[in-house]
Write an enzyme that holds these catalytic residues in place. Sequence first.
Site, PDB file in Angstrom:
ATOM      1  N   SER A 278      48.009  17.102  -0.052  1.00 31.34           N
ATOM      2  CA  SER A 278      47.638  16.011   0.814  1.00 31.34           C
ATOM      3  C   SER A 278      48.440  14.675   0.371  1.00 31.34           C
ATOM      4  O   SER A 278      49.574  14.621   0.148  1.00 31.34           O
ATOM      5  CB  SER A 278      46.331  16.093   0.891  1.00 31.34           C
ATOM      6  OG  SER A 278      46.222  15.411   2.367  1.00 31.34           O
TER       7      SER A 278
ATOM      8  N   ASP B   8      61.898  10.972  -1.478  1.00 30.91           N
ATOM      9  CA  ASP B   8      62.795  10.483  -0.662  1.00 30.91           C
ATOM     10  C   ASP B   8      63.619   9.038  -1.086  1.00 30.91           C
ATOM     11  O   ASP B   8      64.706   9.122  -0.598  1.00 30.91           O
ATOM     12  CB  ASP B   8      62.224  10.140   0.575  1.00 30.91           C
ATOM     13  CG  ASP B   8      61.932  11.808   1.297  1.00 30.91           C
ATOM     14  OD1 ASP B   8      62.247  12.767   0.781  1.00 30.91           O
ATOM     15  OD2 ASP B   8      61.241  11.478   2.523  1.00 30.91           O
TER      16      ASP B   8
ATOM     17  N   LYS C 266      49.942  20.573   2.421  1.00 33.01           N
ATOM     18  CA  LYS C 266      49.051  20.070   3.371  1.00 33.01           C
ATOM     19  C   LYS C 266      49.568  18.665   4.083  1.00 33.01           C
ATOM     20  O   LYS C 266      49.367  17.876   3.429  1.00 33.01           O
ATOM     21  CB  LYS C 266      47.781  19.960   3.093  1.00 33.01           C
ATOM     22  CG  LYS C 266      46.606  19.424   3.785  1.00 33.01           C
ATOM     23  CD  LYS C 266      45.440  19.132   3.293  1.00 33.01           C
ATOM     24  CE  LYS C 266      44.373  18.700   4.248  1.00 33.01           C
ATOM     25  NZ  LYS C 266      44.582  17.522   4.754  1.00 33.01           N
TER      26      LYS C 266
END
Length: 399
Positions: A296, A307, A321
């Site tokens: 999460s 990224d 998740k």
Amino acid sequence: MKNSAYIKGVVTGVLAAAAVAAGVYAGYSMQNRGVLSDPDHARKLNYLEALIDQEYLGEIDGDSLAEGVYTGLLYGLGDPYSCYYTAEQYEQTNSTTEGSYVGIGVTIQENPEGGVRIAECYEEGPGDLAGLKAEDVISAVDGIDITEKEVSEVVEMIKEAEGREVNLTVHRQGVEEPFEVSVNVQDVELPSVFEEMLDEDTGYIRISQFTGVTPKQYEEAFASLEEQGMQRLVIDLRNNPGGLLTSVCDVLRNILPEGIIVYTEDKYGNRQEETCDGENPLEIPLAVLVNEGSASAAEIFAGAVKDYGVGTVVGTVTYGKGVVQAVHKLDDGSAVKLTVADYYTPGGNSINNTGITPDVEVKLDTALLNKAEISHEEDNQLKEALKVLGEKVAQPVGG
């Protein structure tokens, strides 16, 4: 039977807070003709209640039956992240999520021989400063015997002493007679960030969970390591189950360049973005450790670092998740946690059920899998992260 669970609960989702005002139930029921308004379901529910009343041997608690209905309604979604909390459960869970609570800075659990046992004593907390230790057994609070009380009852007794000292009767292994310890009952901040220097150049920060106090603790930890000469950094998110969306975003605002941190989309396609102004980008080499227990909010962190390419993610594929929960507190103190949106990394990647794949994949050595504690010297995943950082430090400027 006594409650043998630890006082602090564990919240593993990315949470967004939502309040439900008093009297709102009627408004929702007017708009929603669902399961409970179906005559067949209502008749079945009434039949089951009558059957229990007529034939059940044990004592019947109407309030407990009602709580069971609410719990079952949420359970019927088949969603592991949506659930119903009683008022007591919500209070315990909320304390852990926010990272602070009223107490004495210890975690207690049931002691089989009576009373409660201290499972953990937080460093520099009121209990630690008063001389309490892990494995101590408490048998009385302010002279009142607690050997037959539930853990939750003991917690309430201590909380009721907020703003003053509470006197505990303590039994310690190796000490023949019980003794008294006076402890201040106050707001206690749960530690979620732990830092140290691994060598003269390398700082190490472990974040156990993203709570309401984590950003402040992270900033303090980072500043301390900078003062000690940190030139490169390892952030360890292994087995971090998640926490608050606001918390992980606030930490990442001390790391990322300007841009999107994460965005969410609900069932209606509404999109919400969390962004970074880029005023405090991290300017030293970074490695982030993750594993299958990183979930999460921890995955939001790893996904953003990956990224943007501001660090190297090392370890194994994360839990996967990628959904957000909203907590609706009801006017009787209970609460409902519902999955309300998907989240996406800055690059538009959904990681739900797939996880974040590390830049450098390395499994923990098999011999270490069942060890309760692993030293830095034997931690092969940490060694790989340090190897990555060493290579980056060795590169010339602009390389």
